[in-house]
Enzyme design. Structure first.
Site: not given
Length: 535
Positions: A427, A501
């Site tokens: 990030k 996910r």
């Protein structure tokens, strides 16, 4: 069945909103962002202080910092034999349990729900001893064809009609020489004589010889005859907590509701859930002047109804249900607020074990370790977990009614990334907020705690969290890796920051295939995916 399922769904929804609200409140805080650079210099000194503290004698070290279950200091590296000006004084203890240099933290402290009680009574005389009185006021009934217009009456104080008070409000107004009526007229624009539901007046302080001073606030219940809106009791609970905090040194508070307010026809649990939730203050990691307490002098809140109540014990039971929901909300906030040097997959698993221990037997805890997950072929979850500091902990809490009978099996699955660096697709912004990526698991475990206390009948609930971190090391997944989930589905990794996910895939397969849940609620902070989908 419908009632108990609604109870489970309502508690879960409330916990989800609370944890996500706590998670993202900092994102929109300008002060938080602007303060990051200012904190950096201070953090350097703090980190250095912590490393120097590792050189303290064994007894002091064992008291201050957790080292697995034994508190032993063996194996800890000794950086320096010399103390510095930044080191802690002899005998000092760390303000909270955290990791050592070589060992991850195993426990997370819980914040207790405020001890100030909430109860209901139809004995109006009880308000005589209250430090703060909140009077519920109905406004004038609306005409059926009345339309709201901009700039309606009340734009000037002189346009305000004379208010009409009834019951205890009228009696108190007469005792203070009409001061309550004057207060309503002065604040007509925002209060509308109580017609604006959830509005309140400034505090009126009443001092009389021979008795202690009182403070009185008027609280709008909306137009007379209108149905109470779904979220109104939540507003009432928050207003009580806010008033007790704003008005200092309040020990006792009474909320007086008129006879026309049907107290046994509204969700009183919403009131106490919001009330206790508003008193939340996380001081686990604060020291000195930064420690804050909300309504710290408050001891008791009494809801006084001027009307008759068919079953006061039932209303008080509903108030207690709200408090139990608040215990779950508190835990959700505790989890989201905990830094990664406190909360990892192992300490989160111990939170789950504590929930089961405190449930009185209604909740069973199962933790699947790395080997158990490998047996089930959970390649998607384990692929992410390979980059974690701690071993993967697949958490499964099962709530079963005391009767043992359940006609419905519900699964509640939450994303449990205790910290998300993004992996090798690291990030580039807001990484300091990524302890919040466990918001889904926070909601799930908070709901488990609340459901264990509420004990709904005829429903079996399974709370599932695949806990790990998304970090970078020589074992972590990289773009182009291909993982195999527990249902045999292969997944190519294009971006390692799409890890949520992956962990959820195996958790959902487990809830469906192994547990056999008929309905599944999934909770997660899939922020990036939401931004792509919804803008």
């Amino acid at each position: 069945i419908i009632f108990d399922m609604k109870l489970v769904a309502a508690a879960t929804s409330l916990l989800a909103m609370s944890s996500f609200s706590a998670a993202f409140s900092a994102i929109t805080s300008r002060n938080f962002r602007n303060g990051i650079s200012n904190h950096a210099a201070r953090n350097v000194a703090s980190i250095f202080t912590a490393t120097v503290y590792l050189n303290k004698p064994k007894a002091t070290f064992a008291r201050g910092i957790n080292n697995r279950s034994t508190g032993s200091t063996s194996g800890v590296r000794n950086f320096s034999k010399q103390s510095t000006a930044l080191s802690m004084s002899e005998g000092s203890e760390t303000p909270f349990t955290t990791w050592t240099f070589d060992e991850a933290c195993e426990t997370m402290e819980f914040n207790d729900v405020a001890s100030a009680s909430v109860s209901v009574t139809d004995d109006v005389s009880t308000i005589d001893d209250s430090d703060l009185i909140i009077l519920g006021i109905y406004g004038p009934a609306k005409d059926s064809d009345e339309e709201e217009e901009e700039g309606e009456n009340g734009s000037d104080d002189g346009d305000a009609p004379e208010p009409t008070l009834v019951g205890k409000a009228k009696e108190l107004d007469e005792q203070v020489g009409g001061a309550l009526s004057e207060l309503m007229i002065e604040n007509y624009k925002v209060f509308k004589h109580g017609a604006k539901a959830g509005s309140k007046t400034p505090t009126l302080r009443v001092v009389s010889s021979g008795s202690k001073s009182k403070r009185i606030i008027l609280f709008g219940l909306g137009p007379e005859g209108e149905d109470i809106k779904d979220d109104f009791m939540t507003k009432v609970g928050s207003a009580i907590a806010s008033a007790c905090h704003t008005n200092k040194k309040v020990k006792t508070c009474s909320l007086v509701l008129p006879a026309s307010f049907k107290i046994d026809a509204v969700p009183m649990s919403d009131l106490t859930a919001a009330y206790y939730n508003s008193l939340y203050s996380d001081n686990r990691y604060r020291t000195g002047a930064k420690v804050t307490h909300i309504a710290e002098d408050l001891e008791a809140v009494t809801i006084v109804t001027e009307g008759s109540v068919d079953d006061i014990s039932s209303v008080n039971a509903s108030l207690e249900d709200g408090k139990q929901i608040a215990t779950g909300v508190f835990l959700s906030k505790d989890i989201v607020n905990a830094p990664h040097n406190v909360l990892n997959s192992e300490s989160l698993a111990n939170v789950a074990r504590r929930i089961a221990e405190e449930s009185g037997g209604t909740i069973k805890c199962t933790i699947l370790d790395k080997e158990e997950c490998e047996k089930r072929g959970m390649g998607a979850y384990l692929g992410v977990a390979r980059g974690s500091e701690t071993e993967p902990q697949f958490i499964h809490l099962t709530y079963t009614p005391r009767s043992g009978k359940a006609s419905k099996k519900l699964g509640v699955v939450g994303k449990g990334l205790l910290f998300d660096t993004g992996g090798y697709n690291i990030k580039t912004a807001m990484m300091e907020l990524m302890k919040f990526d466990c918001g889904g698991s926070a909601a799930v475990l908070g709901a488990a705690r609340a459901i264990g206390a509420l004990e709904p009948e005829d429903v079996e609930v399974h709370f599932i969290v695949a806990a790990c971190e998304n970090m970078i090391n020589d074992r972590a997944v990289v773009p182009s890796d291909i993982l195999t989930a527990s249902n045999g589905k292969t997944i190519e990794i294009i971006n390692t920051d799409a890890e949520g996910r992956l962990t959820l895939a195996d958790a959902l397969v487990y809830a469906d295939k192994e547990v056999g849940c008929e309905s599944i609620i999934e909770l997660s902070t899939l922020t990036g995916a939401c931004m792509v989908s919804l803008g």
